[in-house]
Structures are given as structure tokens and as C-alpha cells.
Design an enzyme around this catalytic site. Structure first.
Site, PDB file in Angstrom:
ATOM      1  N   HIS A  63       5.601 -11.015  -8.316  1.00 24.31           N
ATOM      2  CA  HIS A  63       4.593  -9.953  -8.430  1.00 24.31           C
ATOM      3  C   HIS A  63       3.983  -9.956  -9.825  1.00 24.31           C
ATOM      4  O   HIS A  63       4.677 -10.204 -10.815  1.00 24.31           O
ATOM      5  CB  HIS A  63       5.219  -8.588  -8.131  1.00 24.31           C
ATOM      6  CG  HIS A  63       5.370  -8.344  -6.671  1.00 24.31           C
ATOM      7  ND1 HIS A  63       4.488  -7.575  -5.956  1.00 24.31           N
ATOM      8  CD2 HIS A  63       6.267  -8.793  -5.785  1.00 24.31           C
ATOM      9  CE1 HIS A  63       4.853  -7.564  -4.695  1.00 24.31           C
ATOM     10  NE2 HIS A  63       5.934  -8.296  -4.561  1.00 24.31           N
ATOM     11  N   PRO A  64       2.695  -9.653  -9.906  1.00 25.38           N
ATOM     12  CA  PRO A  64       2.036  -9.618 -11.223  1.00 25.38           C
ATOM     13  C   PRO A  64       2.331  -8.314 -11.953  1.00 25.38           C
ATOM     14  O   PRO A  64       2.663  -7.304 -11.345  1.00 25.38           O
ATOM     15  CB  PRO A  64       0.551  -9.687 -10.850  1.00 25.38           C
ATOM     16  CG  PRO A  64       0.483  -8.988  -9.529  1.00 25.38           C
ATOM     17  CD  PRO A  64       1.760  -9.376  -8.810  1.00 25.38           C
ATOM     18  N   SER A  80      -3.376  -8.286  -4.231  1.00 25.83           N
ATOM     19  CA  SER A  80      -3.030  -7.587  -5.480  1.00 25.83           C
ATOM     20  C   SER A  80      -4.274  -7.064  -6.188  1.00 25.83           C
ATOM     21  O   SER A  80      -4.272  -5.956  -6.726  1.00 25.83           O
ATOM     22  CB  SER A  80      -2.240  -8.507  -6.419  1.00 25.83           C
ATOM     23  OG  SER A  80      -0.946  -8.727  -5.922  1.00 25.83           O
ATOM     24  N   GLU A  83      -5.448  -3.968  -4.364  1.00 33.53           N
ATOM     25  CA  GLU A  83      -4.500  -2.866  -4.549  1.00 33.53           C
ATOM     26  C   GLU A  83      -4.633  -2.264  -5.952  1.00 33.53           C
ATOM     27  O   GLU A  83      -4.699  -1.039  -6.106  1.00 33.53           O
ATOM     28  CB  GLU A  83      -3.075  -3.362  -4.282  1.00 33.53           C
ATOM     29  CG  GLU A  83      -2.831  -3.699  -2.820  1.00 33.53           C
ATOM     30  CD  GLU A  83      -1.679  -4.649  -2.571  1.00 33.53           C
ATOM     31  OE1 GLU A  83      -1.457  -4.982  -1.388  1.00 33.53           O
ATOM     32  OE2 GLU A  83      -1.011  -5.092  -3.536  1.00 33.53           O
ATOM     33  N   GLN A  84      -4.684  -3.117  -6.956  1.00 32.20           N
ATOM     34  CA  GLN A  84      -4.798  -2.613  -8.321  1.00 32.20           C
ATOM     35  C   GLN A  84      -6.149  -1.943  -8.558  1.00 32.20           C
ATOM     36  O   GLN A  84      -6.230  -0.892  -9.202  1.00 32.20           O
ATOM     37  CB  GLN A  84      -4.544  -3.728  -9.335  1.00 32.20           C
ATOM     38  CG  GLN A  84      -3.084  -4.154  -9.361  1.00 32.20           C
ATOM     39  CD  GLN A  84      -2.713  -4.959 -10.584  1.00 32.20           C
ATOM     40  OE1 GLN A  84      -3.298  -4.809 -11.653  1.00 32.20           O
ATOM     41  NE2 GLN A  84      -1.700  -5.796 -10.440  1.00 32.20           N
ATOM     42  N   PHE A 115       7.421  -4.506 -13.283  1.00 32.97           N
ATOM     43  CA  PHE A 115       7.396  -3.189 -12.642  1.00 32.97           C
ATOM     44  C   PHE A 115       6.613  -3.309 -11.343  1.00 32.97           C
ATOM     45  O   PHE A 115       5.490  -3.814 -11.334  1.00 32.97           O
ATOM     46  CB  PHE A 115       6.707  -2.181 -13.576  1.00 32.97           C
ATOM     47  CG  PHE A 115       6.577  -0.806 -12.995  1.00 32.97           C
ATOM     48  CD1 PHE A 115       7.666   0.044 -12.946  1.00 32.97           C
ATOM     49  CD2 PHE A 115       5.358  -0.360 -12.509  1.00 32.97           C
ATOM     50  CE1 PHE A 115       7.536   1.332 -12.413  1.00 32.97           C
ATOM     51  CE2 PHE A 115       5.217   0.919 -11.984  1.00 32.97           C
ATOM     52  CZ  PHE A 115       6.317   1.765 -11.935  1.00 32.97           C
ATOM     53  N   ILE A 116       7.215  -2.873 -10.244  1.00 36.22           N
ATOM     54  CA  ILE A 116       6.581  -2.970  -8.931  1.00 36.22           C
ATOM     55  C   ILE A 116       6.501  -1.585  -8.324  1.00 36.22           C
ATOM     56  O   ILE A 116       7.505  -0.860  -8.255  1.00 36.22           O
ATOM     57  CB  ILE A 116       7.357  -3.922  -8.001  1.00 36.22           C
ATOM     58  CG1 ILE A 116       7.417  -5.318  -8.616  1.00 36.22           C
ATOM     59  CG2 ILE A 116       6.719  -3.947  -6.604  1.00 36.22           C
ATOM     60  CD1 ILE A 116       8.374  -6.257  -7.921  1.00 36.22           C
ATOM     61  N   ALA A 118       4.093   0.373  -5.039  1.00 36.81           N
ATOM     62  CA  ALA A 118       3.020   0.314  -4.047  1.00 36.81           C
ATOM     63  C   ALA A 118       1.933   1.264  -4.535  1.00 36.81           C
ATOM     64  O   ALA A 118       2.091   2.475  -4.486  1.00 36.81           O
ATOM     65  CB  ALA A 118       3.537   0.718  -2.669  1.00 36.81           C
ATOM     66  N   VAL A 119       0.841   0.711  -5.031  1.00 35.95           N
ATOM     67  CA  VAL A 119      -0.171   1.523  -5.711  1.00 35.95           C
ATOM     68  C   VAL A 119      -1.149   2.213  -4.772  1.00 35.95           C
ATOM     69  O   VAL A 119      -1.875   3.116  -5.200  1.00 35.95           O
ATOM     70  CB  VAL A 119      -0.950   0.698  -6.765  1.00 35.95           C
ATOM     71  CG1 VAL A 119      -0.009   0.182  -7.839  1.00 35.95           C
ATOM     72  CG2 VAL A 119      -1.731  -0.431  -6.131  1.00 35.95           C
TER      73      VAL A 119
END
Length: 165
Positions: A63-64, A80, A83-84, A115-116, A118-119
Site C-alpha cells: 500500500h502507498p 488508490s 480513493e485518496q 499507515f492504512i 479505508a479513506v
């Protein structure tokens, strides 16, 4: 659905970790019947949970960073990136970006994975609050929390690909 079709379609729901979809298919956990979120999510998550700690750590490390160097360089996966951006992480002030960078660095140094969270449905302020709280967790707590967040991300990604029951 043939194996390569299944892996092509669902291999990316676990960030850069197609082994999850491959194993679910190879273990006969996915049936060729009408695919929906529930029929795909359950076997994928079962494989993820059965994976070794090292394999799950590899998934976490795939994950980034949130608002990190890959985002700046435009090198996030399409999922990603969307989502971001949906959480406003592509529109940070310089001070906000500096805080995310500081937290990303401290978090990675402490836990050994990014750090992960779900945004989807969160604002950048919500994410920063969670970041600042979770950085005080133990490694075991944070490993479990991050794995749970990966599973949530998978559910959200599948919901964008498939109908629900």
C-alpha cells in the site's frame, strides 16, 4: 470464469497482491456461478486471513503512503488515486502535506509498513485524527488494525466492480 480472467479482474483488489485471488481460485473457493460482492469477498478474505504473517505484511507494504511520494509522482494505482482524491488528499495545503509526511515517516519507522485506512467517506481531517491516534498503538494492535482496513478497502473495491446480493 477462467483463472486468468478472475485474477485479471480481482487480483488488484489487494494492492499489488494477486496471490490472494490466485489462491482463492486455485482452492476452488470461487464458483463460476453469478459473481457478486459476497461470493468474491468471502473467499478472498479467507485466503488473506490464512496467509502467513509475512505474506500479510507484504500486502500491507504494497500500500502507498497517504499523500506520499507516489501520489506526488502520479504513480498510484488507479484505485488508490481515486480513493485518496475522494478524501481530498490530492488537495492538501503545504502545512497539511508536511504533517502527513511527518506522520508517514514516523509510522513507517515504528511499524515497518505504511499507515492504512479505508479513506472512502472520510475527510482529510478524519484521516489525520485516526493517524495521530493509531501511531500510539502497539505493533500487534496496528498490524491487526491495518489488516482490517485492508479488508475494508477490498470490500469497497469489490462494491465498485460487482453487484451486491
Amino acid at each position: 470464469m477462467k483463472r486468468n480472467e478472475f485474477v485479471d479482474r480481482f487480483g488488484g483488489v489487494f494492492e499489488h497482491s494477486p496471490f490472494v485471488a490466485e489462491r482463492a481460485y486455485d482452492d476452488g473457493m470461487v464458483f463460476d456461478a453469478e459473481l457478486n460482492v459476497e461470493r468474491v469477498y468471502a473467499p478472498l478474505v479467507a485466503v488473506f486471513r490464512a496467509a502467513s504473517d509475512e505474506e500479510r505484511l507484504t500486502v500491507l507494504r504494497a500500500h502507498p503512503d497517504l499523500a506520499g511520494r507516489l501520489a506526488i509522482a502520479g504513480e498510484l494505482t488507479e484505485d488508490s488515486r481515486k480513493e485518496q482524491a475522494g478524501a481530498g488528499l490530492d488537495r492538501l495545503t503545504p502545512a497539511e502535506h508536511a504533517r502527513f509526511t511527518e506522520l508517514n515517516t514516523a509510522y513507517m519507522e515504528k511499524f515497518g509498513f505504511p499507515f492504512i485506512i479505508a479513506v472512502k467517506g472520510l475527510k482529510k481531517e478524519d484521516i489525520l485524527t485516526a493517524f495521530e491516534k493509531r501511531i500510539h498503538n502497539s505493533r500487534e494492535e496496528e498490524f491487526a488494525t491495518a489488516c482490517g482496513q485492508v479488508e475494508r478497502i477490498v470490500m469497497l473495491r469489490l462494491e465498485s466492480l460487482l453487484p451486491s446480493v
